[in-house]
Design a protein around this motif. Structure first.
Motif, PDB file in Angstrom:
ATOM      1  N   PRO A   1     -11.594   3.277  27.950  1.00 24.53           N
ATOM      2  CA  PRO A   1     -12.206   3.988  27.063  1.00 24.53           C
ATOM      3  C   PRO A   1     -12.622   3.129  25.681  1.00 24.53           C
ATOM      4  CG  PRO A   1      -9.838   3.876  27.037  1.00 24.53           C
ATOM      5  CD  PRO A   1     -10.204   3.054  28.140  1.00 24.53           C
ATOM      6  N   ALA A   2     -13.296   3.853  24.893  1.00 24.25           N
ATOM      7  CA  ALA A   2     -13.869   3.335  23.571  1.00 24.25           C
ATOM      8  C   ALA A   2     -12.979   4.031  22.494  1.00 24.25           C
ATOM      9  CB  ALA A   2     -15.236   3.427  23.360  1.00 24.25           C
ATOM     10  N   VAL A   3     -12.474   3.351  21.330  1.00 25.62           N
ATOM     11  CA  VAL A   3     -11.930   4.162  20.244  1.00 25.62           C
ATOM     12  C   VAL A   3     -12.472   3.329  18.888  1.00 25.62           C
ATOM     13  CG1 VAL A   3      -9.903   2.257  20.245  1.00 25.62           C
ATOM     14  CG2 VAL A   3      -9.783   4.507  19.284  1.00 25.62           C
ATOM     15  N   THR A   4     -12.804   4.373  17.962  1.00 22.97           N
ATOM     16  CA  THR A   4     -13.145   3.877  16.828  1.00 22.97           C
ATOM     17  C   THR A   4     -12.834   5.019  15.562  1.00 22.97           C
ATOM     18  OG1 THR A   4     -15.148   3.614  15.589  1.00 22.97           O
ATOM     19  CG2 THR A   4     -15.463   5.364  16.991  1.00 22.97           C
ATOM     20  N   PHE A   5     -12.666   4.625  14.253  1.00 26.90           N
ATOM     21  CA  PHE A   5     -12.545   5.543  13.276  1.00 26.90           C
ATOM     22  C   PHE A   5     -13.804   5.882  12.674  1.00 26.90           C
ATOM     23  CE2 PHE A   5      -8.139   3.811  13.479  1.00 26.90           C
ATOM     24  CZ  PHE A   5      -7.272   4.985  13.073  1.00 26.90           C
ATOM     25  N   ALA A   6     -13.705   7.288  12.061  1.00 30.49           N
ATOM     26  CA  ALA A   6     -15.007   7.519  11.509  1.00 30.49           C
ATOM     27  C   ALA A   6     -14.522   8.435  10.273  1.00 30.49           C
ATOM     28  CB  ALA A   6     -15.904   8.534  12.381  1.00 30.49           C
ATOM     29  N   GLY A   7     -14.478   7.719   8.974  1.00 35.99           N
ATOM     30  CA  GLY A   7     -13.639   8.144   7.873  1.00 35.99           C
ATOM     31  C   GLY A   7     -12.249   7.807   8.412  1.00 35.99           C
ATOM     32  N   SER A   8     -11.198   8.727   8.425  1.00 35.08           N
ATOM     33  CA  SER A   8      -9.781   8.385   8.620  1.00 35.08           C
ATOM     34  C   SER A   8      -9.439   8.921   9.895  1.00 35.08           C
ATOM     35  CB  SER A   8      -8.906   9.075   7.476  1.00 35.08           C
ATOM     36  OG  SER A   8      -9.179  10.510   7.593  1.00 35.08           O
ATOM     37  N   SER A   9     -10.410   9.375  11.037  1.00 31.72           N
ATOM     38  CA  SER A   9     -10.123  10.113  12.057  1.00 31.72           C
ATOM     39  C   SER A   9     -10.505   9.179  13.106  1.00 31.72           C
ATOM     40  CB  SER A   9     -10.884  11.326  12.251  1.00 31.72           C
ATOM     41  OG  SER A   9     -10.571  12.345  11.089  1.00 31.72           O
ATOM     42  N   PRO A  10      -9.633   9.033  13.840  1.00 31.87           N
ATOM     43  CA  PRO A  10      -9.827   8.138  15.354  1.00 31.87           C
ATOM     44  C   PRO A  10     -10.512   9.095  16.113  1.00 31.87           C
ATOM     45  CG  PRO A  10      -7.576   8.822  15.286  1.00 31.87           C
ATOM     46  CD  PRO A  10      -7.914   9.246  13.946  1.00 31.87           C
ATOM     47  N   HIS A  11     -11.649   8.671  17.020  1.00 26.54           N
ATOM     48  CA  HIS A  11     -12.321   9.104  18.109  1.00 26.54           C
ATOM     49  C   HIS A  11     -12.184   8.076  19.195  1.00 26.54           C
ATOM     50  CE1 HIS A  11     -14.854  11.976  15.217  1.00 26.54           C
ATOM     51  NE2 HIS A  11     -14.264  11.015  14.449  1.00 26.54           N
ATOM     52  N   VAL A  12     -11.752   8.932  20.319  1.00 22.09           N
ATOM     53  CA  VAL A  12     -11.818   8.070  21.674  1.00 22.09           C
ATOM     54  C   VAL A  12     -12.841   8.770  22.668  1.00 22.09           C
ATOM     55  CG1 VAL A  12     -10.172   7.777  23.658  1.00 22.09           C
ATOM     56  CG2 VAL A  12      -9.206   7.768  21.345  1.00 22.09           C
ATOM     57  N   PHE A  13     -13.609   7.832  23.351  1.00 25.46           N
ATOM     58  CA  PHE A  13     -14.680   8.337  24.095  1.00 25.46           C
ATOM     59  C   PHE A  13     -14.317   7.681  25.491  1.00 25.46           C
ATOM     60  CE2 PHE A  13     -16.431   8.393  19.952  1.00 25.46           C
ATOM     61  CZ  PHE A  13     -17.360   9.520  19.924  1.00 25.46           C
ATOM     62  N   GLY A  14     -14.861   8.195  26.706  1.00 29.16           N
ATOM     63  CA  GLY A  14     -14.775   7.735  28.063  1.00 29.16           C
ATOM     64  C   GLY A  14     -15.631   8.331  28.962  1.00 29.16           C
ATOM     65  N   ARG A  15     -15.790   7.823  30.033  1.00 29.72           N
ATOM     66  CA  ARG A  15     -16.623   8.323  31.241  1.00 29.72           C
ATOM     67  C   ARG A  15     -15.683   9.325  31.945  1.00 29.72           C
ATOM     68  NH1 ARG A  15     -18.661   4.394  35.952  1.00 29.72           N
ATOM     69  NH2 ARG A  15     -19.753   6.122  37.305  1.00 29.72           N
ATOM     70  N   GLY A  16     -15.922  10.434  32.156  1.00 29.27           N
ATOM     71  CA  GLY A  16     -15.191  11.504  32.934  1.00 29.27           C
ATOM     72  C   GLY A  16     -15.481  11.121  34.413  1.00 29.27           C
ATOM     73  N   VAL A  17     -14.535  11.685  35.230  1.00 27.24           N
ATOM     74  CA  VAL A  17     -14.767  11.630  36.629  1.00 27.24           C
ATOM     75  C   VAL A  17     -16.109  12.518  36.944  1.00 27.24           C
ATOM     76  CG1 VAL A  17     -12.432  11.511  37.116  1.00 27.24           C
ATOM     77  CG2 VAL A  17     -13.205  13.621  36.901  1.00 27.24           C
ATOM     78  N   ASP A  18     -16.519  13.206  36.129  1.00 30.96           N
ATOM     79  CA  ASP A  18     -18.082  13.746  36.393  1.00 30.96           C
ATOM     80  C   ASP A  18     -19.173  12.925  35.954  1.00 30.96           C
ATOM     81  OD1 ASP A  18     -17.651  14.052  33.649  1.00 30.96           O
ATOM     82  OD2 ASP A  18     -18.070  16.037  33.390  1.00 30.96           O
ATOM     83  N   GLY A  19     -18.872  11.875  35.430  1.00 28.89           N
ATOM     84  CA  GLY A  19     -19.718  10.892  35.184  1.00 28.89           C
ATOM     85  C   GLY A  19     -20.500  11.043  33.800  1.00 28.89           C
ATOM     86  N   ARG A  20     -19.938  11.996  33.064  1.00 32.40           N
ATOM     87  CA  ARG A  20     -20.162  12.452  31.556  1.00 32.40           C
ATOM     88  C   ARG A  20     -19.419  11.810  30.720  1.00 32.40           C
ATOM     89  NH1 ARG A  20     -22.744  15.072  36.204  1.00 32.40           N
ATOM     90  NH2 ARG A  20     -24.502  16.087  35.302  1.00 32.40           N
ATOM     91  N   LEU A  21     -19.946  11.718  29.405  1.00 34.13           N
ATOM     92  CA  LEU A  21     -19.319  11.016  28.425  1.00 34.13           C
ATOM     93  C   LEU A  21     -18.299  12.067  27.620  1.00 34.13           C
ATOM     94  CD1 LEU A  21     -18.902   8.809  26.265  1.00 34.13           C
ATOM     95  CD2 LEU A  21     -20.716   9.819  24.881  1.00 34.13           C
TER      96      LEU A  21
ATOM     97  N   PRO B   1     -17.947   3.337  27.864  1.00 35.05           N
ATOM     98  CA  PRO B   1     -19.021   3.564  26.548  1.00 35.05           C
ATOM     99  C   PRO B   1     -18.648   2.542  25.644  1.00 35.05           C
ATOM    100  CG  PRO B   1     -17.374   5.349  26.676  1.00 35.05           C
ATOM    101  CD  PRO B   1     -17.215   4.447  28.106  1.00 35.05           C
ATOM    102  N   ALA B   2     -19.404   2.360  24.271  1.00 38.64           N
ATOM    103  CA  ALA B   2     -18.978   1.712  23.263  1.00 38.64           C
ATOM    104  C   ALA B   2     -19.092   2.933  21.972  1.00 38.64           C
ATOM    105  CB  ALA B   2     -19.546   0.592  22.975  1.00 38.64           C
ATOM    106  N   ALA B   3     -18.322   2.514  21.033  1.00 43.55           N
ATOM    107  CA  ALA B   3     -18.420   3.617  19.984  1.00 43.55           C
ATOM    108  C   ALA B   3     -18.417   2.755  18.596  1.00 43.55           C
ATOM    109  CB  ALA B   3     -17.556   4.895  19.888  1.00 43.55           C
ATOM    110  N   VAL B   4     -18.781   3.235  17.473  1.00 41.02           N
ATOM    111  CA  VAL B   4     -18.575   2.576  15.949  1.00 41.02           C
ATOM    112  C   VAL B   4     -18.632   3.878  15.121  1.00 41.02           C
ATOM    113  CG1 VAL B   4     -19.399   0.406  16.601  1.00 41.02           C
ATOM    114  CG2 VAL B   4     -21.054   2.001  15.584  1.00 41.02           C
ATOM    115  N   GLY B   5     -17.663   3.883  14.236  1.00 44.71           N
ATOM    116  CA  GLY B   5     -17.747   4.990  13.240  1.00 44.71           C
ATOM    117  C   GLY B   5     -17.894   4.243  11.794  1.00 44.71           C
ATOM    118  N   LEU B   6     -18.351   5.110  10.890  1.00 43.22           N
ATOM    119  CA  LEU B   6     -18.729   4.783   9.668  1.00 43.22           C
ATOM    120  C   LEU B   6     -17.834   5.786   8.690  1.00 43.22           C
ATOM    121  CD1 LEU B   6     -22.593   4.758   9.846  1.00 43.22           C
ATOM    122  CD2 LEU B   6     -21.005   2.624   9.813  1.00 43.22           C
ATOM    123  N   PRO B   7     -17.593   4.905   7.324  1.00 38.98           N
ATOM    124  CA  PRO B   7     -16.693   5.852   6.437  1.00 38.98           C
ATOM    125  C   PRO B   7     -17.111   7.403   6.131  1.00 38.98           C
ATOM    126  CG  PRO B   7     -17.266   3.660   5.852  1.00 38.98           C
ATOM    127  CD  PRO B   7     -17.808   3.689   6.828  1.00 38.98           C
TER     128      PRO B   7
END
Length: 447
Positions: free
Chosen positions: A93-113, A138-144
């Motif tokens: 998975p990828a993890v990032t903060f956007a503002g004060s909220s963490p977001h986790v992203f990953g590639r599902g078994v269906d191949g989608r984000l 995936p990779a991810a970056v968040g902004l304030p």
């Protein structure tokens, strides 16, 4: 590649009989308790520093395919207990903060984000971002201001990016004009500035930056790796640290940017895949898997690096069910009209590119049974298969006829192949074995 075969999976040895000791002691002593076998890390973890600068969040795919989430806290640098975020992922998975909220992203078994976000302290359900099929983590970056930018590799190995803007939603995908050999990594390097790094077709690390809406050209940072790179950056000063697992030594290396790029430096350790990395509170941390299957970290404060520190001792991977141990499985019990597509990798790399490209284009899963000699001779191709999320099985170390060798030699063949595969690409082939030539005897059930 040798041939396309029908399903012929054999559960040969128990977890105990196939265990392999950690090679060497470069990673230092164990300092943490053992965890359950459901908490065995797989793939490169996602790492992000807290906006407060007091610690890091680390997301990783466990051997159960669930995403687990831990804190890595300032002070004693203690690891928190794992939070199970559910979902089944292919790759890390990828993890990032956007503002004060963490977001986790990953590639599902269906191949989608897929994405999961924590809002006001509550984790929201997993949501599919869109229908694009991706072929690496995936990779991810968040902004304030709450914006999030994600980077993925598509079915043609091209990098793409899209941006989420609060109140507007997701943009369309745009191309980054790079054919990638690995998953990407990214970090915020300044006010509305982002740097992306990836392993290219030449196995070197390549980087590109965006300031505002303007992208730079791609630049090679050199090195040689078959794994995804990691990146940490101090957005206040623009300093950047890029980490790789060197393809020749499997040791961690780092290259720092402070207005200009320094030289690559050897960090130590013996890693089985690339590290995740992030910056927070004056520290940059890199986290990756060692040859014992555990996560290990290294932290820099100013110019002072810590040694390699083990997070916790993972439990052993799940063993072969007793009902299957010693049996040659040619059919998997199911009422569904499905087939398990499998390939052998033994003699050479001919066909790997075309087979992988076809499977990715059609979003079809498959299992590749690799010989130890194949992994040693073609580590880049083995890395491409594992990095794309295909299941890896064991096809012996040198491809002998098992009806003509002793049980002791057979055990060595299986264990040496498992070691070669795990050390080279980080894949755990422990539960799946295919006999070379399909040759097995009744004595195999005793192994």
């Amino acid at each position: 590649m040798r041939r396309i075969t029908a399903v012929a999976m054999t559960a040969l040895l128990s977890a105990a009989s196939m265990s392999v000791p950690v090679l060497g002691t470069v990673l230092g002593p164990a300092t943490a308790r053992a965890a359950a076998n459901a908490d065995v890390p797989t793939y490169t973890p996602g790492v992000v520093g807290w906006p407060s600068g007091k610690g890091f969040d680390v997301a990783y795919r466990a051997s159960t395919t669930n995403v687990l989430y831990r804190t890595f806290v300032d002070g004693a640098w203690a690891w928190g207990t794992p939070l199970n975020l559910g979902v089944r992922l292919v790759g890390g998975p990828a993890v990032t903060f956007a503002g004060s909220s963490p977001h986790v992203f990953g590639r599902g078994v269906d191949g989608r984000l897929w994405e999961r976000v924590r809002l006001s302290g509550t984790w929201q359900p997993w949501a599919k971002v869109d229908a694009l099929v991706i072929t690496a983590a995936p990779a991810a970056v968040g902004l304030p201001d709450g914006r999030v930018e994600v980077f993925v590799r598509d079915i043609t190995d091209q990098l793409r990016t899209k941006t989420y803007t609060p109140g507007t939603g997701w943009s369309d995908w745009s191309s980054l004009e790079m054919t990638a050999d690995s998953a990407p990594a990214a970090a915020v390097t300044g006010t509305d500035a982002i740097r992306v790094v990836v392993t290219g077709r030449d196995h070197a690390v390549w980087t590109r930056t965006r300031t505002g809406a303007t992208w730079s050209d791609w630049t090679s940072l050199g090195e040689s790796t078959y794994s995804p790179p990691g990146i940490g950056a101090d957005a206040a000063t623009g300093r950047v640290w890029v980490f790789v697992r060197n393809s020749g030594t499997d040791r961690l290396r780092v290259r720092a940017f402070a207005g200009t790029w320094g030289d690559w430096q050897i960090m130590g350790g013996l890693y089985v895949d690339g590290p995740g990395a992030s910056y927070a509170g004056g520290r940059t941390v890199a986290v990756g898997r060692g040859r014992d299957g555990a996560l290990w970290s290294r932290t820099i404060t100013g110019t002072t690096w810590t040694g390699d520190q083990r997070a916790w001792v993972p439990g052993p991977p799940a063993g072969v069910p007793s009902s299957l141990r010693g049996k040659n499985v040619t059919r998997i019990p199911t009422t569904a009209k499905v087939a398990a597509l499998t390939f052998d990798g033994a003699w050479d790399s001919t066909g790997v590119d075309s087979v992988r490209a076809t499977l990715q284009k059609e979003n079809v899963p498959a299992t590749f049974f690799l010989v130890g000699d194949f992994v040693r001779g073609f580590p880049a191709y083995a890395g491409q298969l594992a990095g794309a999320g295909f299941r890896i099985g064991n096809h012996s170390d040198t491809h002998p006829d098992f009806t003509e060798i002793s049980d002791a030699v057979a055990r060595t063949q299986v264990v040496n192949a498992r070691t070669a595969i795990f050390n080279a690409v980080g894949a755990e082939p422990r539960a799946l074995f295919r006999f070379p030539y399909g040759a097995y005897t009744a004595s195999a059930s005793l192994w």
